[in-house]
Design an enzyme around this catalytic site. Structure first.
Site, PDB file in Angstrom:
ATOM      1  N   ASP A 194      45.769  45.150  44.661  1.00 15.15           N
ATOM      2  CA  ASP A 194      44.492  44.752  44.982  1.00 15.15           C
ATOM      3  C   ASP A 194      43.391  45.538  44.428  1.00 15.15           C
ATOM      4  O   ASP A 194      43.698  46.689  44.026  1.00 15.15           O
ATOM      5  CB  ASP A 194      44.092  44.280  46.285  1.00 15.15           C
ATOM      6  CG  ASP A 194      42.901  43.668  46.703  1.00 15.15           C
ATOM      7  OD1 ASP A 194      42.514  42.760  45.958  1.00 15.15           O
ATOM      8  OD2 ASP A 194      42.388  43.834  47.740  1.00 15.15           O
ATOM      9  N   ASP A 204      39.545  45.640  45.534  1.00 12.05           N
ATOM     10  CA  ASP A 204      38.457  46.087  46.682  1.00 12.05           C
ATOM     11  C   ASP A 204      39.182  46.823  47.860  1.00 12.05           C
ATOM     12  O   ASP A 204      39.949  46.066  48.186  1.00 12.05           O
ATOM     13  CB  ASP A 204      37.697  44.984  47.089  1.00 12.05           C
ATOM     14  CG  ASP A 204      36.845  44.521  46.017  1.00 12.05           C
ATOM     15  OD1 ASP A 204      36.070  45.363  45.412  1.00 12.05           O
ATOM     16  OD2 ASP A 204      36.861  43.289  45.566  1.00 12.05           O
TER      17      ASP A 204
END
Length: 558
Positions: free
Chosen positions: A111, A113
């Site tokens: 991912d 963030d």
């Protein structure tokens, strides 16, 4: 730490557990028949004879007996953890819920963030302030709410919010509310009121806790780091209405705050702030570069699946990794719309050109060097052939990032839990170690000595119960004075902790923890005792340096 001291403590705990119920006598000194006889390097436990066991010494009253056991245990706990023996936990450790052999992992996914990019706490303040402004200007909420500044250490990740009652709380793995962690606005709700609100119990039924992704008609669980400012704004708005005796609908408030927080993301404010001042908001970017470089140099395939837009990811990755950051990745997917990306086959992949503009060609393959938008995991698996335990994906959101991959697709998963660094520092303090060890010892005393039913004994036991509650408060407040640790209630795992164990093979404070391990390293989860196994696990205190005391006497419980 001396193994002899630990053995003495283990011995004392075991003696507490085998003390005959109702006994009110204690020898003033150990019986000669009970000491260890030493011959050379060998130790032999000498069992007392029947007549020696019958000898109990001078009779003493229950109060004196109980306090003598208390003081004996207190001494042992003090000696067990002398000053300077803490700092046992390393914040860079990777913890295993399941056995994972990195030698079998060929493909690493991430991912963006709070996984590849970690953000400073300044971002939380900006999100809170902007959403608060939306509430007042666009939703016409009272101006008085603007007087509530952001409180950095109020909320913690994993809390539940009762939408209709307007209550923020921590719930354990068994769906029980941890009393003392229920807040209406910024004020704690008394335990008696909590019990009254929930029908005489502090248990929340399964159907009301939340759905699979933490959302439900009655409760919402806040699982990602971005949710901290949202919880704080909910608490502030509730507090304003309650403090000013203004009638309002908590359900409407929840929706409006949720929408206001959403507007910060939808309108791109957060992306704009970070892109304008990367140095202010992005933390430890050099570690992200080091991890990606190491994996790629060892021939691992890398991919990125994020909900963030390409322009935002591109600028952040150029800052952390360099202008050629895409060379590290075999596949980059932006605006993926997780968790739907993992469980819905309806959205096709779209390709973006180098400027981030949308293209119209049909996607027949997923190629290195290209940027893709949306899509779904079913096409991803079909086009890449990347399946099963050779894939390890890292993310911070247990539901959106990890749950489906673990349960539906058999990928390996790694949870990024930034709070681990702070919590590790707390666990490493002498105050925490002393408080927790004494809390455990005192609980053991209470469990066994509760068989003393006379009035004097009951008074002593009540004193111990009061002290136990005080110790619980001390250990809780060391993490967070409102909600305590994100991993544990008084003694049970939290709802968050149970989901962490269920949806992640590994968990760690940041992806930089990978730098501490060889890429052929095998992570082994520690075998921890089930409750019925606990008496056989005294050796874990001694790290295997001695046979469990009285193991022969315990054989009958096997």
């Amino acid at each position: 730490m001396s193994c002899q001291k630990i053995r003495t403590f283990s011995h004392a705990l075991w003696q507490t557990s085998i003390q005959p119920a109702g006994s009110t006598a204690i020898p003033t000194s150990p019986s000669p028949a009970n000491h260890r006889q030493v011959a050379g390097n060998k130790q032999k436990e000498v069992s007392p004879t029947l007549s020696e066991r019958a000898f109990t010494g001078p009779k003493i009253d229950s109060r004196t007996y109980l306090w003598s056991r208390y003081n004996e245990m207190k001494r042992l706990v003090h000696d067990l953890i002398p000053p300077g023996v803490c700092n046992l936990l390393n914040p860079s450790t990777i913890y295993a819920n399941n056995e994972v052999d990195l030698d079998e992992v060929d493909i690493y996914g991430f991912d963006y963030d709070y996984t590849l990019a970690l953000y400073s706490n300044t971002l939380d303040t900006m999100i809170y302030n902007t959403a608060r402004e939306f509430l007042v200007k666009h939703y016409k909420y009272p101006e008085g709410i603007c007087k509530y500044d952001y409180i950095p250490n109020f909320a913690t990740r994993g809390l539940h919010y009762d939408i209709q009652k307007g209550l923020l709380m921590k719930i354990d793995a068994f769906h029980y509310i941890q009393l003392g962690t229920v807040y209406r606005g910024l004020k704690p709700v008394p335990d008696e009121e909590v019990l009254e609100l929930y029908g005489g119990t502090h248990h929340v039924p399964l159907q009301e806790v939340s759905g699979f992704y933490g959302k439900g008609p009655m409760m919402k669980q806040f699982m990602d780091v971005f949710s901290i400012p949202e919880m704080t704004l909910l608490a502030a708005a509730n507090d304003y209405f309650n403090s000013n005796d203004i009638e309002y609908d908590p359900g409407h408030l929840y929706k409006d705050v949720s929408d206001a927080i959403g507007m910060v993301h939808i309108k791109g404010y957060m992306y704009k702030w970070i892109m304008q001042d990367l140095e202010k908001y992005i933390l430890r970017g050099h570690e992200t570069y080091a991890v990606l470089h190491r994996l790629a140099s060892h021939g691992k395939k890398l991919f990125l699946i994020t909900n963030s837009p390409f322009s935002f990811v591109d600028k952040g990755m150029k800052y952390m990794v360099g202008k050629d950051w895409r060379d590290f990745f075999d596949l980059v997917i932006v605006q993926a719309d997780k968790p739907h990306f993992f469980n819905n086959c309806g959205k096709p992949f779209r390709r973006l050109d180098g400027n981030g503009d949308l293209q119209w060609d049909k996607i027949k393959s997923l190629d290195k060097g290209q940027i893709y938008k949306q899509g779904n995991l079913f096409d991803f698996l079909r086009l890449t052939g990347w399946r099963g335990s050779k894939v390890l994906y890292f993310g911070d959101h247990l539901y959106s990032d990890l749950a489906d991959l673990m349960l539906r697709h058999g990928w390996r998963t790694g949870a990024i839990v930034p709070e681990l660094e702070v919590e590790t520092r707390v666990v490493n303090t002498e105050q925490y170690a002393q408080s927790l060890t004494w809390l455990q010892a005192l609980t053991g005393l209470l469990e066994r000595m509760q068989m003393h039913r006379d009035s004097e004994s009951k008074e002593v036991l009540q004193d111990w119960l009061k002290e136990r509650e005080e110790l619980r408060a001390v250990t809780k407040n060391l993490f967070n004075p409102h909600f305590g640790s994100i991993f544990r209630t008084c003694h049970n795992p939290t709802f968050f902790s149970r989901r962490l164990c269920r949806f992640s093979d590994l968990y760690m404070a940041s992806i930089s923890c990978l730098l501490k391990y060889d890429l052929s390293y095998t992570f082994y989860p520690r075998r921890t005792p089930l409750q019925h196994e606990a008496p056989l696990w005294m050796d874990q205190l001694c790290t295997g340096c001695m046979k469990t005391p009285f193991l022969e006497e315990m054989a009958h419980i096997r």
